[in-house]
Scaffold this motif. Sequence first.
Motif, PDB file in Angstrom:
ATOM      1  N   SER A  84       0.810  -1.226   0.000  1.00 38.85           N
ATOM      2  CA  SER A  84       0.000   0.000   0.000  1.00 38.85           C
ATOM      3  C   SER A  84       0.838   1.269   0.000  1.00 38.85           C
ATOM      4  O   SER A  84       0.510   2.234  -0.689  1.00 38.85           O
ATOM      5  CB  SER A  84      -0.926   0.018   1.212  1.00 38.85           C
ATOM      6  N   LEU A  85       1.914   1.281   0.781  1.00 38.57           N
ATOM      7  CA  LEU A  85       2.745   2.471   0.850  1.00 38.57           C
ATOM      8  C   LEU A  85       3.400   2.767  -0.506  1.00 38.57           C
ATOM      9  O   LEU A  85       3.447   3.923  -0.943  1.00 38.57           O
ATOM     10  CB  LEU A  85       3.814   2.324   1.927  1.00 38.57           C
ATOM     11  N   ALA A  86       3.865   1.739  -1.185  1.00 39.67           N
ATOM     12  CA  ALA A  86       4.468   1.938  -2.509  1.00 39.67           C
ATOM     13  C   ALA A  86       3.440   2.483  -3.495  1.00 39.67           C
ATOM     14  O   ALA A  86       3.749   3.389  -4.277  1.00 39.67           O
ATOM     15  CB  ALA A  86       5.060   0.627  -3.019  1.00 39.67           C
ATOM     16  N   TRP A  87       2.217   1.956  -3.461  1.00 43.85           N
ATOM     17  CA  TRP A  87       1.171   2.464  -4.351  1.00 43.85           C
ATOM     18  C   TRP A  87       0.847   3.920  -4.044  1.00 43.85           C
ATOM     19  O   TRP A  87       0.631   4.719  -4.954  1.00 43.85           O
ATOM     20  CB  TRP A  87      -0.095   1.621  -4.251  1.00 43.85           C
ATOM     21  N   GLN A  88       0.788   4.272  -2.767  1.00 42.55           N
ATOM     22  CA  GLN A  88       0.480   5.652  -2.401  1.00 42.55           C
ATOM     23  C   GLN A  88       1.549   6.607  -2.924  1.00 42.55           C
ATOM     24  O   GLN A  88       1.234   7.678  -3.457  1.00 42.55           O
ATOM     25  CB  GLN A  88       0.346   5.782  -0.884  1.00 42.55           C
ATOM     26  N   ILE A  89       2.808   6.231  -2.789  1.00 43.71           N
ATOM     27  CA  ILE A  89       3.899   7.069  -3.294  1.00 43.71           C
ATOM     28  C   ILE A  89       3.829   7.164  -4.810  1.00 43.71           C
ATOM     29  O   ILE A  89       3.989   8.246  -5.389  1.00 43.71           O
ATOM     30  CB  ILE A  89       5.250   6.516  -2.819  1.00 43.71           C
ATOM     31  N   LEU A  90       3.565   6.038  -5.478  1.00 44.87           N
ATOM     32  CA  LEU A  90       3.460   6.041  -6.930  1.00 44.87           C
ATOM     33  C   LEU A  90       2.272   6.869  -7.419  1.00 44.87           C
ATOM     34  O   LEU A  90       2.340   7.500  -8.472  1.00 44.87           O
ATOM     35  CB  LEU A  90       3.371   4.612  -7.462  1.00 44.87           C
ATOM     36  N   HIS A  91       1.188   6.872  -6.670  1.00 47.04           N
ATOM     37  CA  HIS A  91       0.023   7.680  -7.045  1.00 47.04           C
ATOM     38  C   HIS A  91       0.370   9.163  -7.040  1.00 47.04           C
ATOM     39  O   HIS A  91       0.006   9.897  -7.974  1.00 47.04           O
ATOM     40  CB  HIS A  91      -1.140   7.423  -6.078  1.00 47.04           C
ATOM     41  N   LEU A  92       1.067   9.592  -6.005  1.00 49.69           N
ATOM     42  CA  LEU A  92       1.445  11.005  -5.932  1.00 49.69           C
ATOM     43  C   LEU A  92       2.445  11.359  -7.031  1.00 49.69           C
ATOM     44  O   LEU A  92       2.327  12.413  -7.669  1.00 49.69           O
ATOM     45  CB  LEU A  92       2.021  11.321  -4.558  1.00 49.69           C
ATOM     46  N   ALA A  93       3.421  10.493  -7.256  1.00 48.28           N
ATOM     47  CA  ALA A  93       4.416  10.760  -8.298  1.00 48.28           C
ATOM     48  C   ALA A  93       3.760  10.787  -9.680  1.00 48.28           C
ATOM     49  O   ALA A  93       4.060  11.658 -10.503  1.00 48.28           O
ATOM     50  CB  ALA A  93       5.519   9.701  -8.244  1.00 48.28           C
ATOM     51  N   ALA A  94       2.860   9.851  -9.944  1.00 49.59           N
ATOM     52  CA  ALA A  94       2.186   9.810 -11.241  1.00 49.59           C
ATOM     53  C   ALA A  94       1.281  11.027 -11.427  1.00 49.59           C
ATOM     54  O   ALA A  94       1.166  11.557 -12.535  1.00 49.59           O
ATOM     55  CB  ALA A  94       1.382   8.521 -11.380  1.00 49.59           C
ATOM     56  N   ALA A  95       0.642  11.500 -10.350  1.00 47.11           N
ATOM     57  CA  ALA A  95      -0.197  12.692 -10.453  1.00 47.11           C
ATOM     58  C   ALA A  95       0.644  13.902 -10.850  1.00 47.11           C
ATOM     59  O   ALA A  95       0.226  14.713 -11.689  1.00 47.11           O
ATOM     60  CB  ALA A  95      -0.916  12.953  -9.128  1.00 47.11           C
ATOM     61  N   VAL A  96       1.834  14.014 -10.293  1.00 46.01           N
ATOM     62  CA  VAL A  96       2.735  15.120 -10.663  1.00 46.01           C
ATOM     63  C   VAL A  96       3.137  15.004 -12.130  1.00 46.01           C
ATOM     64  O   VAL A  96       3.159  15.995 -12.864  1.00 46.01           O
ATOM     65  CB  VAL A  96       3.971  15.136  -9.735  1.00 46.01           C
ATOM     66  N   VAL A  97       3.439  13.784 -12.581  1.00 47.29           N
ATOM     67  CA  VAL A  97       3.823  13.571 -13.983  1.00 47.29           C
ATOM     68  C   VAL A  97       2.669  13.940 -14.915  1.00 47.29           C
ATOM     69  O   VAL A  97       2.877  14.607 -15.939  1.00 47.29           O
ATOM     70  CB  VAL A  97       4.268  12.106 -14.209  1.00 47.29           C
ATOM     71  N   PHE A  98       1.455  13.530 -14.577  1.00 46.16           N
ATOM     72  CA  PHE A  98       0.294  13.850 -15.414  1.00 46.16           C
ATOM     73  C   PHE A  98       0.061  15.353 -15.513  1.00 46.16           C
ATOM     74  O   PHE A  98      -0.195  15.873 -16.605  1.00 46.16           O
ATOM     75  CB  PHE A  98      -0.967  13.167 -14.877  1.00 46.16           C
ATOM     76  N   VAL A  99       0.136  16.065 -14.401  1.00 42.90           N
ATOM     77  CA  VAL A  99      -0.101  17.509 -14.431  1.00 42.90           C
ATOM     78  C   VAL A  99       1.014  18.217 -15.204  1.00 42.90           C
ATOM     79  O   VAL A  99       0.746  19.101 -16.029  1.00 42.90           O
ATOM     80  CB  VAL A  99      -0.240  18.075 -13.000  1.00 42.90           C
ATOM     81  N   ALA A 100       2.262  17.821 -14.950  1.00 46.08           N
ATOM     82  CA  ALA A 100       3.377  18.448 -15.665  1.00 46.08           C
ATOM     83  C   ALA A 100       3.270  18.204 -17.165  1.00 46.08           C
ATOM     84  O   ALA A 100       3.472  19.117 -17.976  1.00 46.08           O
ATOM     85  CB  ALA A 100       4.706  17.912 -15.126  1.00 46.08           C
ATOM     86  N   ALA A 101       2.935  16.986 -17.549  1.00 43.10           N
ATOM     87  CA  ALA A 101       2.793  16.679 -18.972  1.00 43.10           C
ATOM     88  C   ALA A 101       1.630  17.453 -19.581  1.00 43.10           C
ATOM     89  O   ALA A 101       1.729  17.948 -20.704  1.00 43.10           O
ATOM     90  CB  ALA A 101       2.591  15.180 -19.176  1.00 43.10           C
ATOM     91  N   GLY A 102       0.533  17.552 -18.851  1.00 37.12           N
ATOM     92  CA  GLY A 102      -0.609  18.304 -19.357  1.00 37.12           C
ATOM     93  C   GLY A 102      -0.280  19.763 -19.611  1.00 37.12           C
ATOM     94  O   GLY A 102      -0.770  20.362 -20.560  1.00 37.12           O
ATOM     95  N   LEU A 103       0.559  20.338 -18.776  1.00 35.92           N
ATOM     96  CA  LEU A 103       0.940  21.738 -18.946  1.00 35.92           C
ATOM     97  C   LEU A 103       2.020  21.937 -20.006  1.00 35.92           C
ATOM     98  O   LEU A 103       2.059  22.979 -20.666  1.00 35.92           O
ATOM     99  CB  LEU A 103       1.430  22.310 -17.610  1.00 35.92           C
ATOM    100  N   LEU A 104       2.894  20.959 -20.177  1.00 38.35           N
ATOM    101  CA  LEU A 104       4.059  21.150 -21.043  1.00 38.35           C
ATOM    102  C   LEU A 104       3.930  20.568 -22.443  1.00 38.35           C
ATOM    103  O   LEU A 104       4.663  20.988 -23.338  1.00 38.35           O
ATOM    104  CB  LEU A 104       5.305  20.579 -20.364  1.00 38.35           C
ATOM    105  N   ILE A 105       3.048  19.604 -22.640  1.00 33.90           N
ATOM    106  CA  ILE A 105       2.902  19.013 -23.975  1.00 33.90           C
ATOM    107  C   ILE A 105       2.026  19.930 -24.812  1.00 33.90           C
ATOM    108  O   ILE A 105       0.870  20.179 -24.484  1.00 33.90           O
ATOM    109  CB  ILE A 105       2.305  17.596 -23.912  1.00 33.90           C
ATOM    110  N   ARG A 106       2.600  20.426 -25.896  1.00 37.47           N
ATOM    111  CA  ARG A 106       1.877  21.325 -26.803  1.00 37.47           C
ATOM    112  C   ARG A 106       1.918  20.716 -28.198  1.00 37.47           C
ATOM    113  O   ARG A 106       2.994  20.541 -28.766  1.00 37.47           O
ATOM    114  CB  ARG A 106       2.509  22.705 -26.807  1.00 37.47           C
ATOM    115  N   VAL A 107       0.754  20.393 -28.721  1.00 37.68           N
ATOM    116  CA  VAL A 107       0.641  19.805 -30.053  1.00 37.68           C
ATOM    117  C   VAL A 107       0.501  20.935 -31.062  1.00 37.68           C
ATOM    118  O   VAL A 107      -0.371  21.792 -30.915  1.00 37.68           O
ATOM    119  CB  VAL A 107      -0.567  18.848 -30.135  1.00 37.68           C
TER     120      VAL A 107
END
Length: 118
Positions: A84-107
């Motif tokens: 559970s602890l590993a999943w919780q850490i991965l959830h937070l890290a993946a959320a940061v990756v998703f938001v950063a990608a959403g802001l930085l990826i420009r088609v």
Amino acid sequence: MSQRYPNPSFARLALAPGLLAAIVLLAGVALIDSDWFTIFRYAISILAAIIGVFAFQARQWWWLPAFAAIVVLWNPIVPVELDSLAWQILHLAAAVVFVAAGLLIRVPQTPDPASARR
């Protein structure tokens, strides 16, 4: 008629799925040990694949390994079992990756010939 704000030459197509995935990831922390986690995995894997396609279209190749890892880790077909602890850490890290990608990826957008005639 003068156009005050010209049309941008790019679009942030990954912003909406990135923010949606971040919300789902943060809400999904509560679902880690439940039966709903499998359905949650489908949603995250699909959203990661969608943003991976947008990164490919934008020719921002450096995002592809991050989203490939997210697709593999949250894959419901061949599930990766973590505590559970590993999943919780991965959830937070993946959320940061998703938001950063959403802001930085420009088609890049091609200009519409119909709007150029106006």
